[in-house]
Write an enzyme that holds these catalytic residues in place. Structure first.
Site, PDB file in Angstrom:
ATOM      1  N   CYS A  30      -6.039   0.293 -31.042  1.00 24.62           N
ATOM      2  CA  CYS A  30      -7.292   0.459 -30.302  1.00 24.62           C
ATOM      3  C   CYS A  30      -8.485  -0.016 -31.143  1.00 24.62           C
ATOM      4  O   CYS A  30      -8.789   0.580 -32.167  1.00 24.62           O
ATOM      5  CB  CYS A  30      -7.415   1.934 -29.918  1.00 24.62           C
ATOM      6  N   CYS A  33     -11.392   2.366 -31.722  1.00 24.68           N
ATOM      7  CA  CYS A  33     -10.982   3.443 -32.640  1.00 24.68           C
ATOM      8  C   CYS A  33     -11.260   3.036 -34.086  1.00 24.68           C
ATOM      9  O   CYS A  33     -11.612   3.872 -34.914  1.00 24.68           O
ATOM     10  CB  CYS A  33      -9.488   3.749 -32.481  1.00 24.68           C
TER      11      CYS A  33
END
Length: 105
Positions: A30, A33
């Site tokens: 991600c 993230c």
């Protein structure tokens, strides 16, 4: 920066903490993230004596993610005395995040 440790139970770790615990639910694939990880390092530097930051890889611990109804990544959940008191989905800038956390802890 963050301590990596195995724990027998996520709930035990959250409940056993004297400081509020900010849990970063993330995944290695991600992109946002990874941005959030850098922001959390700054937040940790500013608030390390008032807050504990823990990262949970949702690919490794899907049961924890589903237990806390994590739909979007990154999601930050702030626990106080074992109870979730705030939830932040997506990326916030460090100063916004610090401000928001200070309002809750």
């Amino acid at each position: 920066m963050t301590t990596k440790k195995e724990f027998t139970s996520f709930d035990e770790m959250i409940a056993g903490s004297e400081l509020p615990v900010l849990v970063d639910f993330y995944a290695t694939w991600c992109g946002p993230c990874q941005i959030m990880a850098k922001i959390l390092e700054q937040v940790n530097a500013q608030m390390k004596d008032r807050l504990k930051i823990v990262k949970v890889d949702t690919d490794k611990y899907p049961h924890i993610a589903s237990q806390h109804q994590i739909q979007a990544l990154p999601t930050l959940v702030l626990f106080k005395q074992g109870q979730p008191v705030d939830r932040i989905e997506g990326v916030l800038q460090a100063d916004q995040l610090v401000q928001r956390l200070q309002g809750v802890i």
